[in-house]
Scaffold this motif. Sequence first.
Motif, short mmCIF file in Angstrom:
data_model
loop_
_atom_site.label_atom_id
_atom_site.label_comp_id
_atom_site.label_asym_id
_atom_site.label_seq_id
_atom_site.Cartn_x
_atom_site.Cartn_y
_atom_site.Cartn_z
N GLU A 16 41.28 42.16 33.79
CA GLU A 16 40.70 41.18 34.70
C GLU A 16 40.28 39.89 34.01
O GLU A 16 40.49 38.79 34.55
N LEU A 23 44.34 31.97 35.40
CA LEU A 23 44.42 31.41 36.74
C LEU A 23 44.47 29.88 36.79
O LEU A 23 45.24 29.34 37.58
N PHE A 69 46.22 32.15 47.96
CA PHE A 69 46.51 33.32 47.16
C PHE A 69 45.75 33.28 45.83
O PHE A 69 45.15 34.28 45.41
N LEU A 73 42.82 35.87 44.75
CA LEU A 73 42.95 36.59 43.49
C LEU A 73 41.73 36.37 42.60
O LEU A 73 41.22 37.31 41.97
N LEU A 77 39.12 39.26 41.31
CA LEU A 77 38.86 39.50 39.88
C LEU A 77 37.37 39.40 39.57
O LEU A 77 36.85 40.19 38.77
#
Length: 109
Positions: A16, A23, A69, A73, A77
């Motif tokens: 994670e 990201l 998205f 996400l 996380l």
Amino acid sequence: MLNKLPNGVRYSSHKEWQLLKKLPKWWLLGTLVFASPIAYTWWQQEDLLTQNIERTSMFLGLLFTFWFFIGALMIGLVVIIIMKGPGYVADPYYLPKEDKSLENKDNSV
């Protein structure tokens, strides 16, 4: 203020944190991929609303879907990271003493 559980188990983090650190790069790369056709059309024609409105709408929809998205996400996380952390003791909530005279009253009003 926050009391940790005395024998609480803290799980080790696995993927994670690695994904969370990637990201921003994914967001920038995906934004460039989906926004480049819009920017190219604007650069060539300088008017997005009269030329290729279907194409512009499609790429804007893909861009916003990609952003959604990435945001979902990121939230997932962060939730996983919080859940793998230490456990905390909640403050006790003592119930008030019961009033036995209220048990037999008719509450229909």
